[in-house]
Design a protein around this motif. Structure first.
Motif, PDB file in Angstrom:
ATOM      1  N   LEU A 268      -4.030  53.569  18.712  1.00 33.83           N
ATOM      2  CA  LEU A 268      -2.895  54.292  18.148  1.00 33.83           C
ATOM      3  C   LEU A 268      -1.652  53.403  18.050  1.00 33.83           C
ATOM      4  CD1 LEU A 268      -1.842  56.863  16.958  1.00 33.83           C
ATOM      5  CD2 LEU A 268      -1.555  57.794  19.267  1.00 33.83           C
ATOM      6  N   TYR A 269      -1.377  52.631  19.097  1.00 32.42           N
ATOM      7  CA  TYR A 269      -0.221  51.734  19.050  1.00 32.42           C
ATOM      8  C   TYR A 269      -0.377  50.680  17.952  1.00 32.42           C
ATOM      9  CZ  TYR A 269       1.877  53.527  23.379  1.00 32.42           C
ATOM     10  OH  TYR A 269       2.482  54.322  24.324  1.00 32.42           O
ATOM     11  N   ASN A 270      -1.591  50.175  17.770  1.00 29.47           N
ATOM     12  CA  ASN A 270      -1.827  49.180  16.713  1.00 29.47           C
ATOM     13  C   ASN A 270      -1.515  49.758  15.341  1.00 29.47           C
ATOM     14  OD1 ASN A 270      -2.601  47.192  18.472  1.00 29.47           O
ATOM     15  ND2 ASN A 270      -4.802  47.437  18.151  1.00 29.47           N
ATOM     16  N   GLU A 271      -1.902  51.010  15.122  1.00 29.95           N
ATOM     17  CA  GLU A 271      -1.619  51.648  13.836  1.00 29.95           C
ATOM     18  C   GLU A 271      -0.117  51.837  13.634  1.00 29.95           C
ATOM     19  OE1 GLU A 271      -1.903  53.083  10.170  1.00 29.95           O
ATOM     20  OE2 GLU A 271      -3.534  52.166  11.332  1.00 29.95           O
ATOM     21  N   ILE A 272       0.579  52.250  14.681  1.00 29.38           N
ATOM     22  CA  ILE A 272       2.034  52.427  14.584  1.00 29.38           C
ATOM     23  C   ILE A 272       2.711  51.099  14.289  1.00 29.38           C
ATOM     24  CG2 ILE A 272       4.117  53.034  15.899  1.00 29.38           C
ATOM     25  CD1 ILE A 272       2.281  55.044  17.456  1.00 29.38           C
ATOM     26  N   ASP A 273       2.282  50.046  14.981  1.00 29.60           N
ATOM     27  CA  ASP A 273       2.933  48.735  14.847  1.00 29.60           C
ATOM     28  C   ASP A 273       2.760  48.126  13.455  1.00 29.60           C
ATOM     29  OD1 ASP A 273       3.837  48.868  17.440  1.00 29.60           O
ATOM     30  OD2 ASP A 273       2.206  47.666  18.279  1.00 29.60           O
ATOM     31  N   LYS A 274       1.639  48.383  12.819  1.00 37.24           N
ATOM     32  CA  LYS A 274       1.418  47.789  11.496  1.00 37.24           C
ATOM     33  C   LYS A 274       1.864  48.708  10.351  1.00 37.24           C
ATOM     34  CE  LYS A 274      -3.456  49.144  10.965  1.00 37.24           C
ATOM     35  NZ  LYS A 274      -4.848  48.651  10.937  1.00 37.24           N
ATOM     36  N   SER A 275       2.296  49.899  10.702  1.00 42.32           N
ATOM     37  CA  SER A 275       2.714  50.868   9.687  1.00 42.32           C
ATOM     38  C   SER A 275       4.057  50.481   9.051  1.00 42.32           C
ATOM     39  CB  SER A 275       2.826  52.254  10.329  1.00 42.32           C
ATOM     40  OG  SER A 275       3.462  53.168   9.463  1.00 42.32           O
ATOM     41  N   ASN A 276       4.210  50.835   7.802  1.00 42.93           N
ATOM     42  CA  ASN A 276       5.494  50.650   7.110  1.00 42.93           C
ATOM     43  C   ASN A 276       6.463  51.793   7.407  1.00 42.93           C
ATOM     44  OD1 ASN A 276       4.770  48.246   5.669  1.00 42.93           O
ATOM     45  ND2 ASN A 276       3.538  49.517   4.287  1.00 42.93           N
ATOM     46  N   ASN A 300      13.924  61.521   6.301  1.00 42.84           N
ATOM     47  CA  ASN A 300      13.778  62.469   5.190  1.00 42.84           C
ATOM     48  C   ASN A 300      12.304  62.741   4.857  1.00 42.84           C
ATOM     49  OD1 ASN A 300      13.854  59.660   4.229  1.00 42.84           O
ATOM     50  ND2 ASN A 300      13.587  60.549   2.195  1.00 42.84           N
ATOM     51  N   LEU A 301      11.394  61.940   5.450  1.00 49.37           N
ATOM     52  CA  LEU A 301       9.966  62.140   5.196  1.00 49.37           C
ATOM     53  C   LEU A 301       9.293  63.037   6.245  1.00 49.37           C
ATOM     54  CD1 LEU A 301       8.875  58.528   4.135  1.00 49.37           C
ATOM     55  CD2 LEU A 301       9.126  60.533   2.651  1.00 49.37           C
ATOM     56  N   GLU A 302      10.065  63.476   7.253  1.00 53.46           N
ATOM     57  CA  GLU A 302       9.475  64.265   8.334  1.00 53.46           C
ATOM     58  C   GLU A 302       8.804  65.542   7.832  1.00 53.46           C
ATOM     59  OE1 GLU A 302      12.231  65.039  11.455  1.00 53.46           O
ATOM     60  OE2 GLU A 302      12.117  63.002  12.266  1.00 53.46           O
ATOM     61  N   LYS A 303       9.449  66.208   6.888  1.00 54.51           N
ATOM     62  CA  LYS A 303       8.901  67.457   6.366  1.00 54.51           C
ATOM     63  C   LYS A 303       7.522  67.220   5.737  1.00 54.51           C
ATOM     64  CE  LYS A 303      10.107  71.381   3.386  1.00 54.51           C
ATOM     65  NZ  LYS A 303      11.114  71.944   2.447  1.00 54.51           N
ATOM     66  N   GLU A 304       7.377  66.110   5.014  1.00 55.82           N
ATOM     67  CA  GLU A 304       6.107  65.803   4.352  1.00 55.82           C
ATOM     68  C   GLU A 304       5.027  65.468   5.372  1.00 55.82           C
ATOM     69  OE1 GLU A 304       5.362  66.192   1.249  1.00 55.82           O
ATOM     70  OE2 GLU A 304       7.388  66.760   0.658  1.00 55.82           O
ATOM     71  N   PHE A 305       5.386  64.686   6.394  1.00 55.52           N
ATOM     72  CA  PHE A 305       4.403  64.320   7.421  1.00 55.52           C
ATOM     73  C   PHE A 305       3.989  65.548   8.222  1.00 55.52           C
ATOM     74  CE2 PHE A 305       3.326  62.385  11.672  1.00 55.52           C
ATOM     75  CZ  PHE A 305       2.103  61.881  11.256  1.00 55.52           C
ATOM     76  N   LEU A 342      -6.269  61.205  13.697  1.00 54.46           N
ATOM     77  CA  LEU A 342      -4.817  61.080  13.536  1.00 54.46           C
ATOM     78  C   LEU A 342      -4.457  59.783  12.829  1.00 54.46           C
ATOM     79  CD1 LEU A 342      -1.859  61.883  14.036  1.00 54.46           C
ATOM     80  CD2 LEU A 342      -2.067  60.904  16.341  1.00 54.46           C
ATOM     81  N   ILE A 343      -5.124  58.712  13.187  1.00 53.77           N
ATOM     82  CA  ILE A 343      -4.855  57.413  12.559  1.00 53.77           C
ATOM     83  C   ILE A 343      -5.143  57.475  11.056  1.00 53.77           C
ATOM     84  CG2 ILE A 343      -5.722  55.033  12.398  1.00 53.77           C
ATOM     85  CD1 ILE A 343      -5.954  55.085  15.477  1.00 53.77           C
ATOM     86  N   GLU A 344      -6.222  58.144  10.678  1.00 54.60           N
ATOM     87  CA  GLU A 344      -6.540  58.276   9.245  1.00 54.60           C
ATOM     88  C   GLU A 344      -5.452  59.054   8.507  1.00 54.60           C
ATOM     89  OE1 GLU A 344      -8.887  56.783   7.432  1.00 54.60           O
ATOM     90  OE2 GLU A 344      -9.217  55.702   9.307  1.00 54.60           O
ATOM     91  N   ILE A 345      -4.899  60.091   9.147  1.00 59.91           N
ATOM     92  CA  ILE A 345      -3.802  60.857   8.539  1.00 59.91           C
ATOM     93  C   ILE A 345      -2.580  59.974   8.375  1.00 59.91           C
ATOM     94  CG2 ILE A 345      -2.231  62.816   8.886  1.00 59.91           C
ATOM     95  CD1 ILE A 345      -5.111  63.623   8.223  1.00 59.91           C
ATOM     96  N   MET A 346      -2.283  59.160   9.374  1.00 56.55           N
ATOM     97  CA  MET A 346      -1.127  58.264   9.305  1.00 56.55           C
ATOM     98  C   MET A 346      -1.310  57.204   8.212  1.00 56.55           C
ATOM     99  SD  MET A 346      -0.544  57.929  13.436  1.00 56.55           S
ATOM    100  CE  MET A 346       0.908  56.864  13.408  1.00 56.55           C
ATOM    101  N   LYS A 347      -2.528  56.702   8.097  1.00 53.89           N
ATOM    102  CA  LYS A 347      -2.814  55.717   7.043  1.00 53.89           C
ATOM    103  C   LYS A 347      -2.636  56.343   5.658  1.00 53.89           C
ATOM    104  CE  LYS A 347      -6.045  52.640   9.448  1.00 53.89           C
ATOM    105  NZ  LYS A 347      -7.462  52.209   9.570  1.00 53.89           N
ATOM    106  N   GLU A 348      -3.149  57.547   5.525  1.00 50.53           N
ATOM    107  CA  GLU A 348      -3.007  58.244   4.240  1.00 50.53           C
ATOM    108  C   GLU A 348      -1.533  58.480   3.910  1.00 50.53           C
ATOM    109  OE1 GLU A 348      -4.129  62.556   2.191  1.00 50.53           O
ATOM    110  OE2 GLU A 348      -5.153  61.937   4.041  1.00 50.53           O
ATOM    111  N   PHE A 349      -0.767  58.851   4.909  1.00 54.36           N
ATOM    112  CA  PHE A 349       0.667  59.068   4.711  1.00 54.36           C
ATOM    113  C   PHE A 349       1.372  57.771   4.321  1.00 54.36           C
ATOM    114  CE2 PHE A 349       5.066  59.673   6.225  1.00 54.36           C
ATOM    115  CZ  PHE A 349       5.374  60.871   5.589  1.00 54.36           C
ATOM    116  N   ASP A 350       0.984  56.686   4.964  1.00 55.46           N
ATOM    117  CA  ASP A 350       1.548  55.357   4.628  1.00 55.46           C
ATOM    118  C   ASP A 350       1.266  55.012   3.164  1.00 55.46           C
ATOM    119  OD1 ASP A 350       3.112  53.471   6.038  1.00 55.46           O
ATOM    120  OD2 ASP A 350       1.639  53.394   7.652  1.00 55.46           O
TER     121      ASP A 350
END
Length: 355
Positions: A268-276, A300-305, A342-350
């Motif tokens: 999870l930390y690795n995904e956060i660290d490489k995220s834009n 401003n993106l919180e609502k979408e996430f 969760l990581i897949e959701i974060m990647k999709e959001f990115d």
């Protein structure tokens, strides 16, 4: 429907524990009685208490110098019980977050408190290792894992002063030399059981050394003498603790769980660290393996996430009300599958919102 439960507490429990606990509420051990109906002084319940004590000692490699108690009032009551029983004049505390701050507040009612380190000015984003414990304090108090901000003590000081530790959110999650602590307390609703019960592990020889007259319920010695049933205990929570400890032992104990928890947190930390779009503000050496806090760089993106993860049956990802952002509590029973999801959701959001 699969639910991915990242709640900070009450939180995810092993599925088999939930099933066995539920069955016991209908019919405990084929007795025709619900677990909620049996006497707390019956042989059946005394066997549960003794087995749970044995499991705690075996899993934590503790000898009979330690007493194991199952009390009520949460860690909040322990903030007062600790100084009530152990402080003659002064004690040393680390201020590493919201809960340690509350413990300090209570301790000040009993004597002088020396704060050896406070992370307040740095928003509690790191834990100092450069503090010295005075020789003339009655005890040293620390919080091993800070649920709200997501920091965790990785090392503990070597000292002849009794070490008292609030392990509410990371007890039974890693292998430690638990004999270095004179008293450990932990509310059960994170890694152990349902809410309403607190485990207290106390080295018996530190008790009985203060001069004040302690009310019976606040006195650890009296609870030890009464085997945790000075008053009616939380029968259900103690039983569920027993089942969870059996699950821990069956899984391979704390060494196995520590490796599993480290792996989940690293992913999870690795995904956060490489995220834009996501970031974690905790110093890397102090990042918690139990509570991963993170924020969106663009608020401003919180609502979408929020819309995205809630739609996918993820629960409990909101950050603490005092901090905001997000917090993934990844306790022992949270499956690796939920982290990966969760990581897949974060990647999709990115992919969708990165400019």
């Amino acid at each position: 429907m699969k639910i991915h439960n990242f709640n900070a507490g009450p939180s995810v429990l092993p599925k088999e524990v939930v099933i066995k606990s539920a069955k016991s509420v209908i019919d405990f051990n084929e007795s025709g009685l619900s677990l909620l109906e049996i006497s707390h002084r019956s042989i059946d319940f005394l066997e549960i208490i003794e087995k749970t004590i044995s499991l705690v000692k075996r899993i934590m490699n503790l000898n009979d110098d330690y007493a194991i108690l199952f009390l009520q009032g949460g860690a909040t009551l322990q903030f007062a019980m600790v100084p009530y029983n152990l402080m003659n004049k002064q004690a040393a505390y680390l201020d590493t977050g919201f809960w340690s701050k509350n413990a300090i507040k209570e301790a000040k009612k009993f004597g002088k408190v020396k704060i050896l380190f406070s992370g307040k000015n740095n928003n509690y984003t790191y834990i100092s290792k450069n503090y010295k414990i005075p020789y003339n304090v009655d005890y040293f108090h620390c919080t091993s894992n800070n649920t709200i901000v997501g920091t965790q003590m990785k090392i503990f000081p070597k000292t002849s002063i009794p070490i008292i530790c609030d392990m509410s959110s990371d007890i039974f999650s890693r292998k430690l030399n638990f004999c270095q602590f004179s008293l450990i307390y932990a509310s059960a609703q994170k890694n152990v059981s349902s809410a309403g019960m607190t485990i207290v592990i106390v080295k018996k020889d530190i008790l009985g050394k203060i001069k004040r007259n302690i009310p019976s319920y606040m006195d650890y010695k009296i609870h030890i003498q009464n085997n945790s049933i000075l008053n009616t205990p939380n029968v259900f929570s103690i039983y569920t603790s027993m089942l969870t400890l059996e699950w821990i032992e069956k899984k391979g104990g704390l060494s196995f769980l520590e490796k599993k928890n480290q792996y989940k947190a690293k992913l999870l930390y690795n995904e956060i660290d490489k995220s834009n779009l996501f970031e974690n503000i905790i110093h890397r050496d102090d990042r918690s393996n139990m509570n991963v806090s993170f924020f969106l760089k663009e608020k401003n993106l919180e609502k979408e996430f929020n819309k995205m993860w809630k739609k996918e049956n993820i629960v409990g990802l909101d950050g603490h009300r005092f901090l905001g952002g997000y917090r993934a509590s990844i306790y022992n029973a949270l499956p690796l599958e939920s982290i990966q999801f969760l990581i897949e959701i974060m990647k999709e959001f990115d992919r969708k919102f990165s400019s």
